[in-house]
Design a protein around this motif. Sequence first.
Motif, PDB file in Angstrom:
ATOM      1  N   PHE A  13      -4.467   5.221  -4.679  1.00 52.97           N
ATOM      2  CA  PHE A  13      -3.845   5.437  -3.373  1.00 52.97           C
ATOM      3  C   PHE A  13      -4.879   5.520  -2.262  1.00 52.97           C
ATOM      4  O   PHE A  13      -4.802   4.796  -1.266  1.00 52.97           O
ATOM      5  N   SER A  14      -5.866   6.380  -2.395  1.00 54.43           N
ATOM      6  CA  SER A  14      -6.842   6.559  -1.315  1.00 54.43           C
ATOM      7  C   SER A  14      -7.747   5.343  -1.150  1.00 54.43           C
ATOM      8  O   SER A  14      -8.372   5.176  -0.098  1.00 54.43           O
ATOM      9  N   ALA A  15      -7.802   4.458  -2.154  1.00 57.93           N
ATOM     10  CA  ALA A  15      -8.591   3.231  -2.022  1.00 57.93           C
ATOM     11  C   ALA A  15      -8.079   2.347  -0.902  1.00 57.93           C
ATOM     12  O   ALA A  15      -8.801   1.468  -0.413  1.00 57.93           O
ATOM     13  N   ALA A  16      -6.838   2.571  -0.469  1.00 61.35           N
ATOM     14  CA  ALA A  16      -6.278   1.769   0.624  1.00 61.35           C
ATOM     15  C   ALA A  16      -7.081   1.929   1.909  1.00 61.35           C
ATOM     16  O   ALA A  16      -7.047   1.039   2.770  1.00 61.35           O
ATOM     17  N   TRP A  17      -7.811   3.022   2.072  1.00 64.02           N
ATOM     18  CA  TRP A  17      -8.565   3.272   3.298  1.00 64.02           C
ATOM     19  C   TRP A  17     -10.026   2.842   3.186  1.00 64.02           C
ATOM     20  O   TRP A  17     -10.802   3.066   4.107  1.00 64.02           O
ATOM     21  N   SER A  18     -10.405   2.203   2.094  1.00 62.16           N
ATOM     22  CA  SER A  18     -11.759   1.683   1.984  1.00 62.16           C
ATOM     23  C   SER A  18     -11.890   0.450   2.876  1.00 62.16           C
ATOM     24  O   SER A  18     -10.892  -0.155   3.288  1.00 62.16           O
ATOM     25  N   GLU A  19     -13.099   0.055   3.183  1.00 60.94           N
ATOM     26  CA  GLU A  19     -13.330  -1.092   4.046  1.00 60.94           C
ATOM     27  C   GLU A  19     -13.353  -2.409   3.268  1.00 60.94           C
ATOM     28  O   GLU A  19     -13.607  -3.472   3.849  1.00 60.94           O
ATOM     29  N   ARG A  20     -13.055  -2.338   1.989  1.00 59.55           N
ATOM     30  CA  ARG A  20     -12.971  -3.559   1.181  1.00 59.55           C
ATOM     31  C   ARG A  20     -11.841  -4.437   1.681  1.00 59.55           C
ATOM     32  O   ARG A  20     -10.731  -3.959   1.950  1.00 59.55           O
TER      33      ARG A  20
END
Length: 420
Positions: A13-20
């Motif tokens: 879920f929190s990976a959605a806010w990575s710059e990838r």
Amino acid sequence: MTPIYNPRPGGDFSAAWSERVPGAMTHPGPRQNTWGQPASPDHAPSGALVPIAAVLDTLWKTRGFHANPATGAPGSIAQRAIPSAGACYPVQVHLLCGAGCDVPPGIHAYDPQDSTTHRRAGSSPDMAGAIVVFTVLPQRTLAKYHHRALPLLLADTAYALLGVAHHAASRGLKSRWLTADPSSLAAAARLPDYARWQEHWPDTGPELALAALAVGTGDELPELAPWVSPTGPVGPPHPCPQRQPHTLAAVARWATGPGLRHPESPLELGRGNGVTAQQVLGRRSLVLAATALPGPAAPAPLPWQRLLESFALPTPAGCEVLALDPGRIREQKLHLDCAGQHWIKSLDGLLLIRTGTEPNPPAMWWAAGAAAHMLYSSLTAGLDFTFRPVSGWTGTLNGFTTLHALGFRAPRSEGNTHAG
């Protein structure tokens, strides 16, 4: 102050806010499951106390088609009254109808393609009113947004649920956001759990149940528990192997995690006059202009605090709404934080709905729900603003992560809106 950026590591879920940056588009699967023969067009009792199918028709019925980005001509994706991130429209609806509805008692699937109901089970508990169970087809959104998709599924569901509640209120109906986890919702709607969907119904689009809204006329609105049956899923959809439906591991993990059982306790949502069919069908998303549009030098401010005060879901700890004027939008170069969406520099204002802690599903439910409530409430209040939800935010800015945002423009004489 110089902005301080930090990438967001963490789980699915929190990976959605990575710059990838999301990868290339993959197959989105079916636009909806097909459930067999629809009910006859004259099945609806006239003068039904709970016209739930009519509510859904207002929000989901096709009102034209989104333009093909490559050609500018109308494409194949329908425009509807409810917003959807990237027009993916993953939200599906199942109706649990008791007495007094404009759909016969039983469990029905609603087909947004042609606004028809499909009866999956004929029996129902002895109660009045309806429960709307909102599911999503995760493959539709993950195909386009990949690791950024999970928060978007909650946002699309929140806009759909609040849209039903607001429009139902205009028809004299009360509504209550029920508390349940995905497994309980699936059991009540007689659907398989997401992870086991294709074990039961191969080659059909796996749906994840996310929310439920009870709708009725009295104080005793229907509950989920009486609908649960030990006999398991009923009314399978037609297989559609050509659409390549499949189950996604990240979604299966997320479906059993914390935060999807929401809200903490049932919430009454049917307050006020509600948004009428004319108002919701007159809504238009603001155009994606590259520069500021001609208009008043000092646009009238949006009374967002007043609109937000009546939202029933409590603000989570560490969350807030920050209102920015055009100067601050451009000064802080916010387009760099939302997937390079340069059009936000043309806005009259932007509401950043953000958190000072790690993004999680409860905070996202609140952020998207608050934005949806303000959007629909502005229609009810007759405020002539146009809006567009803004997703795709990355990193942190001065200790805050933007969960969701709502861009708006004050009235213009022309060039301010388009359908969709």
